[in-house]
Design a protein around this motif. Structure first.
Motif, mmCIF file in Angstrom:
data_model
loop_
_atom_site.group_PDB
_atom_site.id
_atom_site.type_symbol
_atom_site.label_atom_id
_atom_site.label_comp_id
_atom_site.label_asym_id
_atom_site.label_seq_id
_atom_site.Cartn_x
_atom_site.Cartn_y
_atom_site.Cartn_z
ATOM 1 N N GLN A 155 40.752 36.564 41.207
ATOM 2 C CA GLN A 155 39.754 36.548 40.136
ATOM 3 C C GLN A 155 39.031 37.886 39.994
ATOM 4 O O GLN A 155 37.845 37.937 39.659
ATOM 5 C CB GLN A 155 38.742 35.423 40.368
ATOM 6 C CG GLN A 155 39.335 34.030 40.357
ATOM 7 C CD GLN A 155 40.061 33.724 39.046
ATOM 8 O OE1 GLN A 155 39.490 33.885 37.962
ATOM 9 N NE2 GLN A 155 41.304 33.285 39.137
ATOM 10 N N MET A 156 39.753 38.972 40.239
ATOM 11 C CA MET A 156 39.188 40.301 40.076
ATOM 12 C C MET A 156 39.950 41.065 38.999
ATOM 13 O O MET A 156 41.105 40.767 38.707
ATOM 14 C CB MET A 156 39.228 41.058 41.411
ATOM 15 C CG MET A 156 38.398 40.403 42.508
ATOM 16 S SD MET A 156 38.601 41.165 44.137
ATOM 17 C CE MET A 156 37.817 42.752 43.866
ATOM 18 N N THR A 157 39.286 42.062 38.411
ATOM 19 C CA THR A 157 39.904 42.850 37.350
ATOM 20 C C THR A 157 41.020 43.722 37.905
ATOM 21 O O THR A 157 40.857 44.352 38.957
ATOM 22 C CB THR A 157 38.852 43.732 36.658
ATOM 23 O OG1 THR A 157 37.833 42.903 36.099
ATOM 24 C CG2 THR A 157 39.479 44.563 35.549
ATOM 25 N N ALA A 158 42.152 43.749 37.193
ATOM 26 C CA ALA A 158 43.290 44.565 37.609
ATOM 27 C C ALA A 158 43.926 45.204 36.383
ATOM 28 O O ALA A 158 43.831 44.686 35.265
ATOM 29 C CB ALA A 158 44.323 43.718 38.355
ATOM 30 N N LEU A 172 51.235 43.431 37.566
ATOM 31 C CA LEU A 172 49.860 43.786 37.895
ATOM 32 C C LEU A 172 49.820 44.765 39.065
ATOM 33 O O LEU A 172 50.640 44.686 39.978
ATOM 34 C CB LEU A 172 49.049 42.530 38.235
ATOM 35 C CG LEU A 172 48.886 41.497 37.119
ATOM 36 C CD1 LEU A 172 47.967 40.368 37.556
ATOM 37 C CD2 LEU A 172 48.361 42.151 35.844
ATOM 38 N N TYR A 173 48.826 45.656 39.019
ATOM 39 C CA TYR A 173 48.638 46.665 40.053
ATOM 40 C C TYR A 173 47.195 46.539 40.561
ATOM 41 O O TYR A 173 46.317 47.314 40.155
ATOM 42 C CB TYR A 173 48.917 48.059 39.494
ATOM 43 C CG TYR A 173 50.341 48.235 39.024
ATOM 44 C CD1 TYR A 173 51.280 48.891 39.808
ATOM 45 C CD2 TYR A 173 50.763 47.737 37.793
ATOM 46 C CE1 TYR A 173 52.596 49.061 39.380
ATOM 47 C CE2 TYR A 173 52.078 47.888 37.359
ATOM 48 C CZ TYR A 173 52.979 48.551 38.157
ATOM 49 O OH TYR A 173 54.284 48.706 37.726
ATOM 50 N N PRO A 174 46.926 45.591 41.445
ATOM 51 C CA PRO A 174 45.549 45.297 41.862
ATOM 52 C C PRO A 174 44.899 46.390 42.684
ATOM 53 O O PRO A 174 43.671 46.378 42.851
ATOM 54 C CB PRO A 174 45.706 44.013 42.678
ATOM 55 C CG PRO A 174 47.115 44.045 43.169
ATOM 56 C CD PRO A 174 47.909 44.695 42.081
ATOM 57 N N LEU A 217 51.985 53.622 36.576
ATOM 58 C CA LEU A 217 50.808 53.360 37.424
ATOM 59 C C LEU A 217 51.086 53.628 38.902
ATOM 60 O O LEU A 217 50.452 53.036 39.771
ATOM 61 C CB LEU A 217 50.322 51.909 37.252
ATOM 62 C CG LEU A 217 49.868 51.497 35.854
ATOM 63 C CD1 LEU A 217 49.390 50.057 35.854
ATOM 64 C CD2 LEU A 217 48.788 52.411 35.331
ATOM 65 N N ASP A 218 52.036 54.526 39.179
ATOM 66 C CA ASP A 218 52.379 54.792 40.568
ATOM 67 C C ASP A 218 51.892 56.167 41.030
ATOM 68 O O ASP A 218 52.125 56.556 42.163
ATOM 69 C CB ASP A 218 53.891 54.684 40.791
ATOM 70 C CG ASP A 218 54.678 55.629 39.887
ATOM 71 O OD1 ASP A 218 54.052 56.390 39.115
ATOM 72 O OD2 ASP A 218 55.916 55.607 39.948
#
Length: 355
Positions: A155-158, A172-174, A217-218
């Motif tokens: 439940q956190m923004t990612a 997704l990349y948390p 996103l790496d």
């Protein structure tokens, strides 16, 4: 009683001054890095920037989701475009239109679905449905959308990528965003994409950090703005009925909005630095420019109010476009500061005025 009231007023004004000023940094204002060319009254304050194609700006409208306003940046000629939605009737609560020429996308992350079409006929057809909810999204390829969402696992923004090739995938990349308090409000910010450098970006609202990312996103580069607020100053409360978290008081905003342009990151800061006159926050928006490749602060400039503050701005070719309430203002970039080639045959009809 009068003395008490006077003391309270002084304390309030002092606190407001502290919120909007930080004497720990000094800005550099070179002469005329941009020049105002013209401003157009749009009639409504519900427009937002959908994108650019050739030398045209496209504005979409929150209250008229099937409507686009096309503005030729050089001639100022305007045209109205109606988008045709095909397929079954889809409910929409938060539609967003964005261009990735020759394609355009109609996104509603609260539904969720994405429609796709071409700028040749402006017909939006079903493309992705029920792949996952998201809050903000930008197309960065003909088949990829860069987005922010709430990760159902914690439940956190990612941050993530919504892709469609042979099949649809939400990746997704948390670990990209760094939580400090709750991982939702404290990491809220602006997502960005610069097609010229094929670079993604993310600017936190409540701390002096912004990220420059690769399209996958790496590759992450975390940079600091000249402000010194390193930890989000927000107060949260829990709703006793829904148990949902919400803001208890207005937060301290450090980076209001931002955009990327080639090797530069431009951030709208609502805070004054050392020796800056207080009245400038009443007259203009401050834009700080950073060279993210060299990890350094370059300079700052003002975008003077056109009846309202800047709500978003973008750079395209040798133009800067800013939306201020119901007005769109267009500026020409000085290539000495922005390292861009200027086409001498592409001149606006109106005489350029310095600002």
């Amino acid at each position: 009683m009068g003395l008490s009231i006077g003391i309270m007023v002084i304390l309030f004004l002092s606190s407001e001054q502290q919120v909007h000023r930080n004497n720990a940094f000094t800005r550099r204002y070179p002469p005329h890095p941009i020049q105002k060319v013209y401003a157009l009254d749009l009639g409504f304050n519900s427009y937002y920037i959908a994108g650019f194609e050739t030398d045209a700006l496209f504005l979409a409208n929150h209250t008229a989701p099937r409507h686009l306003l096309q503005i030729d940046l050089a001639s100022q000629d305007t045209a109205h475009i109606k988008i045709d939605f095909q397929g079954k009737n889809l409910p929409y609560r938060s539609l967003k239109i964005a261009l990735f020429p020759p394609y355009f996308f109609v996104m509603d992350g609260s539904a969720p679905y994405v429609l796709k079409g071409t700028t040749k006929d402006w017909v939006a057809k079903p493309w992705i449905e029920d792949a996952g909810y998201f809050m903000k999204g930008i197309p960065i390829d003909s088949n990829v959308i860069f987005l922010s969402t709430i990760d159902s696992r914690d439940q956190m923004t990612a941050l993530g990528l919504l892709k469609k090739t042979d099949q649809t995938a939400l990746e997704l990349y948390p670990d990209v965003l760094t939580p400090q308090i709750d991982g939702v409000f404290d990491v809220d910010g602006t997502i960005m994409f610069d097609p010229g450098s094929n670079t993604l970006g993310y600017s936190y609202f409540y701390r002096n950090e912004f990220l420059v990312l690769s399209p996958n996103l790496d590759s992450i580069n975390t940079l600091k703005s000249i402000d010194t607020v390193t930890v989000a100053q927000i107060q949260l409360a829990t709703d006793s009925r829904t148990q949902a978290s919400q803001m208890k008081a207005p937060p301290l905003t450090v980076n209001k909005t931002a955009t990327l342009f080639q090797n530069l990151a431009l951030i709208n800061s609502p805070r004054l630095g050392r020796n800056e006159p207080s009245h400038m926050l009443m007259e203009a928006s401050i834009i700080d420019v950073y060279n993210w490749q060299k990890d350094l602060y370059a300079f700052s400039f003002y975008l003077y109010d056109e009846g309202s503050k800047v709500k978003e701005f973008r750079l395209y070719k040798h133009w800067l476009v800013a939306l201020m309430g119901s007005t769109v203002a267009v500026y020409r970039l000085d290539p000495k500061f922005f390292s861009i080639p200027i086409n001498p045959t592409d001149n606006p009809k109106e005489k350029t005025t310095g600002q």
